[in-house]
Design an enzyme around this catalytic site. Sequence first.
Site, PDB file in Angstrom:
ATOM      1  CE  LYS A 156      27.055 -32.449  59.048  1.00 46.45           C
ATOM      2  NZ  LYS A 156      27.848 -31.231  59.265  1.00 46.45           N
ATOM      3  CD  GLN A 205      27.498 -27.619  58.543  1.00 49.45           C
ATOM      4  OE1 GLN A 205      27.021 -28.611  59.092  1.00 49.45           O
ATOM      5  NE2 GLN A 205      28.517 -27.700  57.699  1.00 49.45           N
ATOM      6  CG  ASP A 233      31.999 -31.224  63.788  1.00 53.53           C
ATOM      7  OD1 ASP A 233      31.889 -32.274  63.118  1.00 53.53           O
ATOM      8  OD2 ASP A 233      31.542 -30.122  63.430  1.00 53.53           O
TER       9      ASP A 233
END
Length: 296
Positions: free
Chosen positions: A54, A98, A121
């Site tokens: 990422k 994460q 997200d």
Amino acid sequence: MSTATIIDGKAFAAKVREQVAAHVAKLKEQGITPGLAVVLVGEDPASKVYVRNKGEQTKASGMASFEHKLPAETSEEDLLALIAKLNSDPSVHGILVQLPLPKHLNSDLVINSIDPAKDVDGFHISNVGLLGTGQKAMVPCTPLGCLMLLRDHLGSLSGLNAVVVGRSNIVGKPMAQLLLADSCTVTIAHSRTKDLPEVCRRADIVVAAVGRPEMVEGDWIKPGATVIDVGINRIERDGKTKLVGDVHFESASKVAGAITPVPGGVGPMTIACLLANTLTACCRANGLAEPEGLTA
Ligand code: NDP
């Protein structure tokens, strides 16, 4: 022999990243640099790889990447304090924590402490509600990627029968909401669904997000249907480790009209959509027009 069109997610993701990079370059001319902060707690090997990828792709697109690596024993208080700091940092437009987090941390609490406008997200309860009520939301990356592939391949999805196999909060449910918003007739199937093959055979679109290697067989697919395989499963075959999806590619590709492969289908779209979401968040934060074709 496969007769289906292979939907090349790798190539499409590269196009999305190019679009993002071009838009970022224009923003930079105006003195605006989109920034993504990724927070990793602990040493989970798979998470470390995801975070590294990422970060690399964020920088390659011209955006700023801020990586925060915290020890596994980080307290909830410290993690929430970091998120509060990122929420109020104007150079950070997207925040991603994460998952999975170490067990002593409450993931729901942590995710819901992110400013919803920076929740790239799309897991914050506000974004879930906005998506469910058809309002402008941050949309979870994997289902957004699937939607982009479907629109690119089929054009309008209106009136099509879609079956989403899997009802997780990160893939199945938001996928179903997105298909509904595009006027599909949507069925969500799960582990208690009766006669799943028959349910799938009615679908013009099958999205498999189950986590069971090669579960969806060719004879579950209506001839000509579009099959999106979200699954990523590592299996041992012929003494080698192989990556397979939730769809039995060999049999399904003889019946489907189009199908995503694994690897090279949905997988590459997820990070591309993370970059797209960060760009979208940056445009919204600055009161600028959103990039076309990169949102739901
Ligand atoms: P979850 O384990 O959270 O959810 C799996 C879903 O599948 C559940 O709703 C479960 O039903 C359902 N299910 C399990 N077994 C069956 C069965 N035998 N028949 C019908 N339904 C079943 O998984 P995720 O949604 O997080 O992920 C799904 C897959 O997608 C995984 O392979 C994962 O690795 C992959 N993935 C890929 C990403 C990418 O970037 N390409 C990103 C995220 C995930 P129930 O609710 O009843 O238990």
